[in-house]
Design an enzyme around this catalytic site. Structure first.
Site, PDB file in Angstrom:
ATOM      1  N   HIS A  49       3.166 -15.825   1.612  1.00 11.60           N
ATOM      2  CA  HIS A  49       1.913 -16.106   0.886  1.00 11.60           C
ATOM      3  C   HIS A  49       2.220 -16.466  -0.563  1.00 11.60           C
ATOM      4  O   HIS A  49       1.650 -17.418  -1.096  1.00 11.60           O
ATOM      5  CB  HIS A  49       1.003 -14.862   0.887  1.00 11.60           C
ATOM      6  N   HIS A  98      -1.933 -17.641   6.909  1.00  6.54           N
ATOM      7  CA  HIS A  98      -1.533 -17.056   8.188  1.00  6.54           C
ATOM      8  C   HIS A  98      -1.319 -18.115   9.277  1.00  6.54           C
ATOM      9  O   HIS A  98      -1.905 -19.176   9.255  1.00  6.54           O
ATOM     10  CB  HIS A  98      -2.571 -16.028   8.624  1.00  6.54           C
ATOM     11  N   HIS A 135       6.796 -11.449   5.114  1.00  5.99           N
ATOM     12  CA  HIS A 135       5.478 -12.049   5.363  1.00  5.99           C
ATOM     13  C   HIS A 135       4.751 -12.317   4.050  1.00  5.99           C
ATOM     14  O   HIS A 135       4.296 -13.421   3.765  1.00  5.99           O
ATOM     15  CB  HIS A 135       4.650 -11.098   6.237  1.00  5.99           C
ATOM     16  N   GLU A 136       4.656 -11.289   3.222  1.00  5.56           N
ATOM     17  CA  GLU A 136       3.864 -11.423   1.981  1.00  5.56           C
ATOM     18  C   GLU A 136       4.451 -12.483   1.048  1.00  5.56           C
ATOM     19  O   GLU A 136       3.722 -13.227   0.389  1.00  5.56           O
ATOM     20  CB  GLU A 136       3.779 -10.064   1.258  1.00  5.56           C
ATOM     21  N   ASP A 183       0.836  -1.202   0.000  1.00  3.60           N
ATOM     22  CA  ASP A 183       0.000   0.000   0.000  1.00  3.60           C
ATOM     23  C   ASP A 183       0.871   1.253   0.000  1.00  3.60           C
ATOM     24  O   ASP A 183       1.582   1.524   0.962  1.00  3.60           O
ATOM     25  CB  ASP A 183      -0.906  -0.022   1.251  1.00  3.60           C
TER      26      ASP A 183
END
Lengths: 86, 369
Positions: B123, B129, B119-120, B99
């Site tokens: 994914h 999570h 973190h991303e 963002d």
């Protein structure tokens, strides 16, 4: 009927909680019951269920209500990916 | 830890990634460094390789955007949702969006890009999570510089459930630098005995200045060429007119006259450096000026070898007049009219006459990569 124990809630907190649960816990638009009051009872339990799910994920006391510790977790900066199947 | 439904993952363990857009909050180097470090952390836990591409398709596309940005998940302005990523798959699969309404940083004033990217990218690799507060895959933002650079046990188990353990041979090699790894960086460089000598950990490469063949020396041979120097080498420079090279390890330096011969030792305090300077990152001698430049952190000092004293009005910021210079320097050496500054995975050619960077190439292209 406001969700038990939430009489003191500010409207913006409820709004934030609904957006949070919709984004991360799959709360359905219809679950919010804001358009069909006769469905309100069911929507309140749907909302309570989602709150419990979120409280379980973050290891909070599973009250089903928007207590302060639950709201403060909802206000934390985080990842936009849902916590449950998405 | 958790997975997406049907446990999607990358079949090909060689995953490509592309940075489609940078944030104005940070330098491009710092953005790339944050992503490299985040990918490196996952790569060390599983048999995965990441190759950056700058055009065309890539498995993982990283970009910065605000509000509605082409998927069904508009961002929400400052705070709240910081970023999101898609599970492994075609087209948008694996992509990561940050963002742009947040303030991104390499430190902790704002949201640390490395922490969020780590973190991303979990994914992007197929993890969802985790409820484990110590896990990188915990949904809420946390940044603690000390522990941040390591996966938790939970993350490790999750990624290895998907891709298996890093294969043994990679672990063994991880002690030997992966020359052609895109992240490869150097510790020190100098001209010794008419050879360009590049050093990393306890490994040493030598090449005659006009030659092209690199002779990688294993640790044993380093002890032969630089006897007595057993610590990790931070920096090195040479003074051709004296036929001496100076090797820095922590607070000490060693004067090497001939490879394979024993060297004299001194303290970096002999140069008059302030006590807060505990080690040198890089050093290079500029013979026509009779000066030696010492790089430490984002600063540099200049030492007058004739008067044997530090020059006044130093230290100065390396990027003071920008001139295309990097923020920090890992190693530096001089050939003909240029100084080559090795910083992270890049090599900057600084032209002494033009007083600016005239060329930037991957650092390990000096090793033939």
């Amino acid at each position: 009927r406001p969700i038990d124990g939430n009489q003191h809630l500010k409207p913006e907190d409820v709004e934030l909680a609904e957006i949070y649960l919709k984004t991360f816990y799959g709360l359905k638009q219809t679950d919010r019951g804001d358009r069909f009051p006769q469905r309100r009872t069911r929507s309140v339990s749907a909302m309570e269920m989602k709150i419990r799910e979120m409280q379980n994920f973050f290891g909070l006391r599973e009250t089903g209500g928007l207590d302060s510790s639950t709201l403060s977790v909802m206000k934390l900066p985080r990842c936009g990916v849902p916590d449950v199947e998405n | 830890f958790g997975f997406y439904p049907f446990k999607p993952k990358w079949k090909n363990h060689n995953v490509t990634y592309k940075i489609a857009k940078y944030t104005p909050d940070m330098s491009k180097e710092d953005v790339e460094k944050a992503f490299h470090s985040a990918l490196k952390m996952w790569r060390e836990a599983a048999p995965l390789r990441f190759t950056q591409v700058t055009s065309g398709n890539a498995d993982i596309v990283l970009t910065f955007a605000r509000k509605t940005h082409g998927d069904f998940f508009p961002f929400d302005g400052p705070g709240g949702v910081l970023a999101h990523a898609f599970q492994p798959g075609e087209r948008m699969g694996g992509d990561v969006h940050f963002d742009e309404d947040e303030t991104w940083t390499a430190g902790n004033q704002g949201y640390n890009l490395f922490a969020v990217a780590a973190h991303e990218l979990g994914h992007s690799l197929g993890l969802s999570h985790s409820k484990d507060r110590s896990a990188i895959m915990y949904p809420n933002y946390r940044y603690r510089s000390s522990t941040q650079h390591t996966l938790s046990k939970d993350d490790m188990l999750g990624i290895q459930m998907l891709y298996g353990k890093p294969n043994q041979k990679v672990e063994i090699q991880s002690t030997a630098p992966q020359n052609c790894d895109p992240d490869f960086s150097f510790d020190a460089a100098a001209i010794i005995d008419d050879s360009i000598v590049l050093l990393k950990n306890r490994h040493m490469w030598m090449r005659t200045i006009n030659g092209s063949y690199w002779n990688q020396l294993t640790e044993g041979l380093i002890k032969t060429y630089l006897p007595g120097i057993n610590d990790r080498i931070d920096a090195a420079y040479d003074i051709p007119s004296k036929g001496e090279a100076y090797i820095f390890t922590g607070q000490k330096y060693w004067v090497v006259e001939k490879l394979k011969s024993r060297s004299r030792v001194g303290s970096i305090q002999d140069y008059g450096l302030p006590s807060r300077v505990t080690h040198i990152d890089a050093a290079v001698h500029i013979s026509e000026q009779g000066k030696t430049v010492f790089f430490t952190g984002p600063f540099y000092y200049r030492f007058d070898e004739v008067k044997r004293q530090l020059e006044y009005s130093y230290p100065r910021l390396i990027q003071r007049n920008s001139r295309g210079l990097p923020r920090r320097v890992d190693a530096a050496f001089r050939i003909h009219g240029s100084i080559f500054l090795l910083s992270g995975p890049k090599s900057y050619q600084y032209d002494l006459k033009q007083k600016r960077v005239v060329k930037i190439i991957p650092g390990n292209s000096w090793l033939g990569c």
